[in-house]
Design a protein around this motif. Structure first.
Motif, short mmCIF file in Angstrom:
data_model
loop_
_atom_site.label_atom_id
_atom_site.label_comp_id
_atom_site.label_asym_id
_atom_site.label_seq_id
_atom_site.Cartn_x
_atom_site.Cartn_y
_atom_site.Cartn_z
N GLN A 77 -5.67 56.52 44.65
CA GLN A 77 -6.66 57.60 44.62
C GLN A 77 -6.31 58.60 43.53
O GLN A 77 -5.14 58.95 43.34
CB GLN A 77 -6.64 58.33 45.96
N GLN A 79 -5.45 49.57 44.69
CA GLN A 79 -6.27 50.76 44.47
C GLN A 79 -5.42 52.00 44.73
O GLN A 79 -4.69 52.04 45.72
CB GLN A 79 -7.45 50.79 45.43
N GLN A 88 -11.13 59.74 43.97
CA GLN A 88 -11.79 58.51 43.53
C GLN A 88 -10.80 57.37 43.54
O GLN A 88 -9.62 57.54 43.20
CB GLN A 88 -12.32 58.67 42.11
N ASP A 89 -11.30 56.18 43.91
CA ASP A 89 -10.45 55.00 43.86
C ASP A 89 -10.35 54.49 42.43
O ASP A 89 -11.37 54.34 41.76
CB ASP A 89 -11.09 53.89 44.71
#
Ligand SMILES: Nc1ncnc2c1ncn2[C@@H]1O[C@H](COP(=O)(O)OP(=O)(O)O)[C@@H](O)[C@H]1O
Ligand SMILES: [Mg+2]
Lengths: 400, 241
Positions: free
Chosen positions: A100, A98, A104-105
């Motif tokens: 950013q 993941q 937001q991921d």
């Protein structure tokens, strides 16, 4: 002869259109499901094609690097480079994680590539914007689907990378967009231990008298450096000399290096047949269910519409209409419903395809097959109604 | 004698016609040895109480149910003879289409066709071209004084207009016989008499024999000849006219 079905449809077009739209949405879902599967397969093929490799060298007895974990020492490439027929080699690591973006991921596949030369296998073959990675640290090329633009900064683990180039359709086999970074950075990111672990390990190594020998200066430092650096990659990608058979080179490597080697065709087989096999079954079953549901809806609608016309059908029979004429009318109405449904379905599938998170590939062949399937389903669905219509006794038109 | 009959054949000739529904204890003799003859251009009334066998007679003559015994001919040609194997025509739909017109208590028009096409459908079913069929339909609509409604859909037509369209439909293939099952039942006195006037006029104009089943007291006086039917048996009587 006038077209009875056409006239009936015109007369009750509201009901017809309404049903057609409902059916169409269902067909749209069906086409999208097929499109999602095609998209997966296409993603897998793009992954193979865009890597610019002819051969993948991976850990023995694995289906790596995409379908199974694979680990090789990062100096294996040296011996491969020396083999006859090998034109170019490139280390590669693959790590799904993941990152950013704007708070937001997003899920991406971080690919570590050899940036010592501009066209090493494994590096993105073409860019839609910007340039290739030129520095050996902290530069990245991101796929457009990640949402990053040129000049953005991406944080991967502990470091920030500047986006210098953008690619398109570079996604992992599961559809996650790729971010390419220099392989050294990627190795660090992949095997990075957190600070506490490093401190803890250092303390333990230092406390071990076998490593910490007063008489051997530098030994402890070397061991600690060896522990924290990572010397593994997931695969070595090869390009073979022009005009050579990739499989021939692969056989030599298998024989002499005792490594697993896959050609493009084999890699495609692994990704398409093995990796997407479950998804294919899942979607296949879904398609069957949707076909059955569509058939049930069409037959129910056509059957109700026919029951609503039983008296007219009795009159038609009484005044001499043939069974063929009556069955034809019902069949055509059913096919007409299918046609409306199909047009609606194809339209909505095309309209909503770009909003799917994964690539949806609507193939002309699938559209054609879908159309034939809808027509077949509608034909079968009209059978019940046709049977009911043919059983109508013309005497009932005269009454008691 | 037979030569004279052939020269002026009866439009409808029924001899010794019987129909039994069901078998054994449940058997119902709906028609018992019925005789009937109707000349071309003649309109006769078939009158009887409910359950007397009127519809059964129309269904037999209309070739939708098979009589148990007897003989029927249309335009001098035998269509059914129980003594020689029943129906003479293996294609009863073609027989109905070409030789028998039907008018029902309700008009029973095809709701998704307009007035013209409801009539034109019959010649079309008989294989004539669309333009020929519509031409024929328009002629009939004109004869029935309803040509101004030629393009109206069924739902836009009044009950009386619908019934006239259904009469035009019955005449569309110029059949020698029209069978009308209580065609005036839903209409008030004036309209009922009007429908009878139209049927009579059409009978004369197209040399069609028409059997009108009714128990509508208003129209009974309009028949010159009547068949009374009771418990499956017919009795001929002269009308008031
Ligand atoms: N399909 C049938 N099966 C058994 N009996 C019938 C059937 N149709 C009519 N019948 C009987 O035959 C008799 C004559 O009926 P029908 O011809 O309908 O009379 P009408 O039209 O004069 O009222 C009645 O007793 C009726 O119950
Ligand atoms: Mg009756």
């Amino acid at each position: 002869m006038i077209n009875l079905a056409g006239r009936d449809i015109l007369q009750s077009w509201g009901k017809y259109a309404f049903t057609g739209i409902g059916l169409g949405l269902l067909i749209g879902v069906t086409l999208s499901m097929a499109g999602i599967y095609r998209g997966m397969v296409d993603d897998a093929k793009a992954l193979i094609n865009n890597s610019g490799a002819d051969l993948w060298v991976v850990q023995r007895d694995t289906l790596g690097p995409y379908a199974e974990p694979s680990s090789l020492r990062d100096d294996v490439w040296r011996s491969l480079q020396g083999m006859s027929g090998v034109a170019e080699t490139g280390n590669a690591t693959y790590l799904t994680m993941q990152v950013q973006r704007a708070g937001q991921d997003i899920r991406v596949m971080v690919v570590g590539v050899d940036v010592t030369a501009p066209d090493k296998p494994g590096a993105p073959a073409y860019l839609v914007a910007g340039r290739a990675i030129t520095r050996s640290h902290y530069e990245a090329v991101a796929d457009i689907k990640t949402g990053f633009s040129l000049g953005d900064s991406v944080r991967i683990r502990r470091h920030h990378y500047q986006v210098v180039g953008l690619t398109q359709r570079m996604v992992s086999a599961s559809g996650d967009p790729m971010i390419f970074i220099p392989i050294k950075d990627a190795q660090e990111a992949q095997y990075l231990k957190d600070n506490d672990t490093i401190l803890n390990e250092r303390a333990r190594t230092t406390a071990n008298p076998a490593f910490n020998r007063p008489g051997v200066p530098g030994l402890l430092d070397a061991i600690i450096a060896g522990q924290s650096a990572n010397r593994n990659v997931n695969a070595v990608l090869l390009r073979v000399m022009p005009g050579l058979e990739a499989e021939q080179v692969a056989q030599d490597i298998r024989r002499w290096k005792r490594l697993q080697v896959y050609t493009r065709a084999q890699m495609e087989e692994i990704l398409v047949a093995k990796l997407t096999a479950t998804a294919a079954k899942q979607i296949g079953l879904f398609l069957v269910i949707l076909a059955v549901v569509s058939a049930a809806i069409v037959s129910f609608i056509i059957y109700t519409m026919t029951l609503g016309k039983i008296r007219e059908i009795a009159v038609l029979k009484l005044i001499g209409a043939r069974n063929f004429t009556i069955a034809g009318m019902i069949l055509q109405e059913s096919l007409g419903l299918g046609l409306v449904g199909f047009i609606v379905g194809k339209s909505v599938a095309t309209l909503w395809a770009p909003y799917f998170p994964k690539f949806v590939l609507l193939q002309t062949g699938d559209t054609l097959r879908g159309f034939l399937a809808v027509m077949l389903v509608c034909t079968l669905a009209s059978v019940v109604a046709i049977r009911a219509a043919l059983r109508v006794d013309p005497a009932t038109a005269i009454g008691g | 004698m037979s030569e004279v009959q052939n020269a002026h054949p009866e439009a409808i000739l029924i001899e010794g016609l019987s129909k039994r529904y069901g078998k054994g204890d449940a058997a119902v003799d709906a028609l018992k040895n019925v005789d009937m003859r109707v000349a071309p251009g003649e309109v006769i009334g078939l009158i009887g109480p409910s359950g007397s066998g009127k519809s059964t007679l129309l269904k037999c003559l209309g070739a939708v149910i098979e009589p148990t015994a007897g003989r029927m001919s249309i335009g001098g040609e035998t269509i059914f003879d129980s003594a020689t194997g029943g129906w003479k025509n293996s294609d009863l739909r073609a027989l109905r289409r070409d030789r028998i017109g039907f008018v029902f208590q309700a008009p029973y028009l095809i709701p998704f066709l307009n007035a013209t096409d409801n009539v034109a459908l019959l010649p079309m079913l008989a294989g004539r071209s669309n333009s020929q069929s519509r031409q024929r339909a328009l002629e009939l609509l004109q004869a029935l004084d309803i040509a101004h409604r030629a393009n109206a859909m069924v739902s836009q037509l009044s009950g009386g207009e619908q019934q006239r369209i259904s009469i035009a439909r019955a005449l569309a293939n110029q059949p020698p016989v029209i069978l009308a099952d209580e065609p005036t039942a839903p209409l008030d006195g004036e309209r009922a008499l009007n429908v009878m006037r139209i049927l009579r006029q059409m009978a004369v104009q197209y040399r069609t024999a028409i059997i009108v089943v009714t128990h509508d007291e208003k129209i009974i006086p309009t028949f010159r000849r009547i068949y009374r039917i009771r418990d499956g048996q017919t009795y001929e009587e002269q009308g008031q006219q």
